[in-house]
Design a protein around this motif. Structure first.
Motif, PDB file in Angstrom:
ATOM      1  N   MET A  84       0.920  -1.231  -0.102  1.00  0.00           N
ATOM      2  CA  MET A  84      -0.233   0.036   0.050  1.00  0.00           C
ATOM      3  C   MET A  84       0.891   1.228  -0.163  1.00  0.00           C
ATOM      4  N   THR A  85       0.660   2.414  -0.743  1.00  0.00           N
ATOM      5  CA  THR A  85       1.129   3.536  -0.937  1.00  0.00           C
ATOM      6  C   THR A  85       0.269   4.715  -0.359  1.00  0.00           C
ATOM      7  N   ASN A  86       0.866   5.365   0.688  1.00  0.00           N
ATOM      8  CA  ASN A  86      -0.021   6.404   1.382  1.00  0.00           C
ATOM      9  C   ASN A  86       0.280   7.575   1.112  1.00  0.00           C
ATOM     10  N   LEU A  87      -0.402   8.426   0.599  1.00  0.00           N
ATOM     11  CA  LEU A  87       0.309  10.126   0.603  1.00  0.00           C
ATOM     12  C   LEU A  87       0.276  10.699   1.764  1.00  0.00           C
ATOM     13  N   ILE A  88       1.335  11.289   2.065  1.00  0.00           N
ATOM     14  CA  ILE A  88       1.691  12.033   3.354  1.00  0.00           C
ATOM     15  C   ILE A  88       1.644  13.441   3.172  1.00  0.00           C
ATOM     16  N   GLU A  89       2.567  13.940   2.099  1.00  0.00           N
ATOM     17  CA  GLU A  89       2.684  15.264   1.959  1.00  0.00           C
ATOM     18  C   GLU A  89       3.280  15.574   0.450  1.00  0.00           C
ATOM     19  N   THR A  90       2.783  16.625  -0.234  1.00  0.00           N
ATOM     20  CA  THR A  90       3.541  17.121  -1.334  1.00  0.00           C
ATOM     21  C   THR A  90       3.702  18.645  -1.446  1.00  0.00           C
ATOM     22  N   SER A  91       4.642  18.930  -2.450  1.00  0.00           N
ATOM     23  CA  SER A  91       4.844  20.561  -2.560  1.00  0.00           C
ATOM     24  C   SER A  91       5.267  20.501  -3.737  1.00  0.00           C
ATOM     25  N   ALA A  92       5.112  21.764  -4.591  1.00  0.00           N
ATOM     26  CA  ALA A  92       5.451  22.059  -5.873  1.00  0.00           C
ATOM     27  C   ALA A  92       5.528  23.523  -6.200  1.00  0.00           C
ATOM     28  N   PHE A  93       6.330  23.971  -6.876  1.00  0.00           N
ATOM     29  CA  PHE A  93       6.282  25.379  -7.382  1.00  0.00           C
ATOM     30  C   PHE A  93       6.931  25.377  -8.863  1.00  0.00           C
ATOM     31  N   SER A  94       6.873  26.300  -9.505  1.00  0.00           N
ATOM     32  CA  SER A  94       7.407  26.592 -11.093  1.00  0.00           C
ATOM     33  C   SER A  94       7.287  27.900 -11.445  1.00  0.00           C
ATOM     34  N   PHE A  95       8.498  28.837 -11.552  1.00  0.00           N
ATOM     35  CA  PHE A  95       8.520  30.210 -11.797  1.00  0.00           C
ATOM     36  C   PHE A  95       9.399  30.567 -12.864  1.00  0.00           C
ATOM     37  N   PRO A  96       9.070  31.306 -13.591  1.00  0.00           N
ATOM     38  CA  PRO A  96       9.957  32.046 -14.672  1.00  0.00           C
ATOM     39  C   PRO A  96      11.095  32.641 -14.032  1.00  0.00           C
ATOM     40  N   LYS A  97      12.215  32.742 -14.850  1.00  0.00           N
ATOM     41  CA  LYS A  97      13.581  33.328 -14.349  1.00  0.00           C
ATOM     42  C   LYS A  97      13.133  35.030 -13.909  1.00  0.00           C
ATOM     43  N   SER A  98      12.316  35.548 -14.641  1.00  0.00           N
ATOM     44  CA  SER A  98      12.121  36.769 -14.278  1.00  0.00           C
ATOM     45  C   SER A  98      10.541  37.305 -14.767  1.00  0.00           C
ATOM     46  N   GLU A  99      10.052  38.317 -14.013  1.00  0.00           N
ATOM     47  CA  GLU A  99       8.690  38.634 -14.220  1.00  0.00           C
ATOM     48  C   GLU A  99       8.721  39.203 -15.677  1.00  0.00           C
ATOM     49  N   GLY A 100       7.493  38.716 -16.222  1.00  0.00           N
ATOM     50  CA  GLY A 100       7.143  38.988 -17.812  1.00  0.00           C
ATOM     51  C   GLY A 100       7.780  38.272 -18.743  1.00  0.00           C
ATOM     52  N   ARG A 101       8.537  37.188 -18.283  1.00  0.00           N
ATOM     53  CA  ARG A 101       8.938  36.172 -19.050  1.00  0.00           C
ATOM     54  C   ARG A 101       8.323  34.970 -19.156  1.00  0.00           C
ATOM     55  N   LYS A 102       8.064  34.319 -20.177  1.00  0.00           N
ATOM     56  CA  LYS A 102       7.294  32.959 -20.196  1.00  0.00           C
ATOM     57  C   LYS A 102       8.142  31.825 -19.568  1.00  0.00           C
ATOM     58  N   ASN A 103       7.588  31.169 -18.834  1.00  0.00           N
ATOM     59  CA  ASN A 103       8.291  29.997 -18.403  1.00  0.00           C
ATOM     60  C   ASN A 103       8.127  28.818 -18.967  1.00  0.00           C
ATOM     61  N   GLN A 104       9.414  28.508 -19.260  1.00  0.00           N
ATOM     62  CA  GLN A 104       9.785  27.353 -20.136  1.00  0.00           C
ATOM     63  C   GLN A 104       9.726  25.960 -19.335  1.00  0.00           C
ATOM     64  N   ASP A 105       9.505  25.864 -18.136  1.00  0.00           N
ATOM     65  CA  ASP A 105       9.200  24.678 -17.380  1.00  0.00           C
ATOM     66  C   ASP A 105       7.801  24.143 -17.432  1.00  0.00           C
ATOM     67  N   SER A 106       7.793  22.873 -17.032  1.00  0.00           N
ATOM     68  CA  SER A 106       6.171  22.452 -16.934  1.00  0.00           C
ATOM     69  C   SER A 106       6.357  21.590 -15.894  1.00  0.00           C
ATOM     70  N   ILE A 107       5.364  21.360 -15.065  1.00  0.00           N
ATOM     71  CA  ILE A 107       5.491  20.253 -13.906  1.00  0.00           C
ATOM     72  C   ILE A 107       4.270  19.525 -13.748  1.00  0.00           C
ATOM     73  N   LEU A 108       4.467  18.289 -13.303  1.00  0.00           N
ATOM     74  CA  LEU A 108       3.338  17.394 -12.890  1.00  0.00           C
ATOM     75  C   LEU A 108       3.378  17.185 -11.375  1.00  0.00           C
ATOM     76  N   SER A 109       2.389  17.838 -10.696  1.00  0.00           N
ATOM     77  CA  SER A 109       2.292  17.656  -9.280  1.00  0.00           C
ATOM     78  C   SER A 109       1.768  15.972  -9.037  1.00  0.00           C
ATOM     79  N   PRO A 110       2.155  15.552  -7.939  1.00  0.00           N
ATOM     80  CA  PRO A 110       1.762  13.964  -7.613  1.00  0.00           C
ATOM     81  C   PRO A 110       0.410  13.860  -8.111  1.00  0.00           C
TER      82      PRO A 110
END
Length: 246
Positions: A1-27
């Protein structure tokens, strides 16, 4: 059995106004386990951000574990979608992305990796790096052409040797760590995936207090503050999960 305890995530562009090239999949729950991922669009080519979104969206809509574990077919499907996108406009002809994803369940941890994002496992108050960067820097070091010290400050760290794109040979690392070999604390396993814009700041100072290391939310918040205080050098992303494996 696999029980979820905690998750965390963030994804931000290098600077304000710039398009973020990163993409994430939260658990996300997938049958008897959890899937998480980070993709980093190659910023030197137009369409990198969309390529990273395509890769993550494909993982987000993967329906069964058997589909996920057929790595060759999965990556081929993602590459096919990115090729289709690159053919919609000549400016997207070289659109490319990295992709690193992990699936954890009661059997263990499966990792698939292309590029320079990284997977870490927490062991005591340390993070153990599981993946090797697919960069000129790492290749030169592995082949003993140059030392790490000699290459510091060069562009070798930012030059990828593989990615998912129409015109690049795709070479993935894929491996499995059985449950009995995973570092556990009170039956829990802590896992992080970081883009290169994040892990470069962990490399510089790979430590936090014991209290921070033992709380995913505190680690994530403090690490984000560290990056922003020192000024981001690239888009920066992190996805983490704590699971109890029984």
């Amino acid at each position: 059995m696999t029980n979820l305890i905690e998750t965390s995530a963030f994804s931000f562009p290098k600077s304000e106004g710039r398009k973020n090239q990163d993409s994430i999949l939260s658990p996300r729950k997938l049958e008897d386990g959890y899937l998480l991922a980070v993709a980093d669009g190659v910023g030197s080519y137009t369409g990198g951000g969309t390529a990273s979104q395509i890769a993550i969206e494909h993982l987000r809509t993967t329906i069964t574990k058997s589909q996920l574990l057929d790595v060759e077919l999965l990556l081929s499907d993602i590459k096919g979608k990115i090729i289709d996108f690159s053919e919609t406009d000549n400016t997207y002809a070289q659109a490319a992305t990295t992709l690193t994803f992990a699936f954890i369940n009661h059997e263990g941890l499966r990792v698939t990796h292309i590029g320079d994002c990284r997977v870490y496992l927490k062991e005591d108050n340390h993070l153990i790096q599981l993946t090797r960067d697919h960069t000129q820097f790492q290749r030169f070091v592995d082949d003993k052409v140059f030392t790490k010290k000699y290459l510091e400050g060069t562009k070798a760290k930012s030059i990828l040797t593989t990615a998912i794109a129409a015109n690049i040979e795709m070479k993935a690392d894929s491996f499995f760590i059985p449950i009995e070999s995973l570092p556990k604390e009170n039956k829990t396993v802590t896992l992080y995936i970081m883009s290169d814009g994040a892990h470069c700041f962990w490399d510089k100072r790979p430590r936090f207090s014991e209290r921070t290391m033992n709380s995913m939310s505190q680690f994530s918040n403090n690490f984000k503050r560290r990056i922003e205080k020192l000024s981001p050098v690239d888009d920066y992303s992190l996805v983490g999960i704590v699971v109890e494996l029984a």
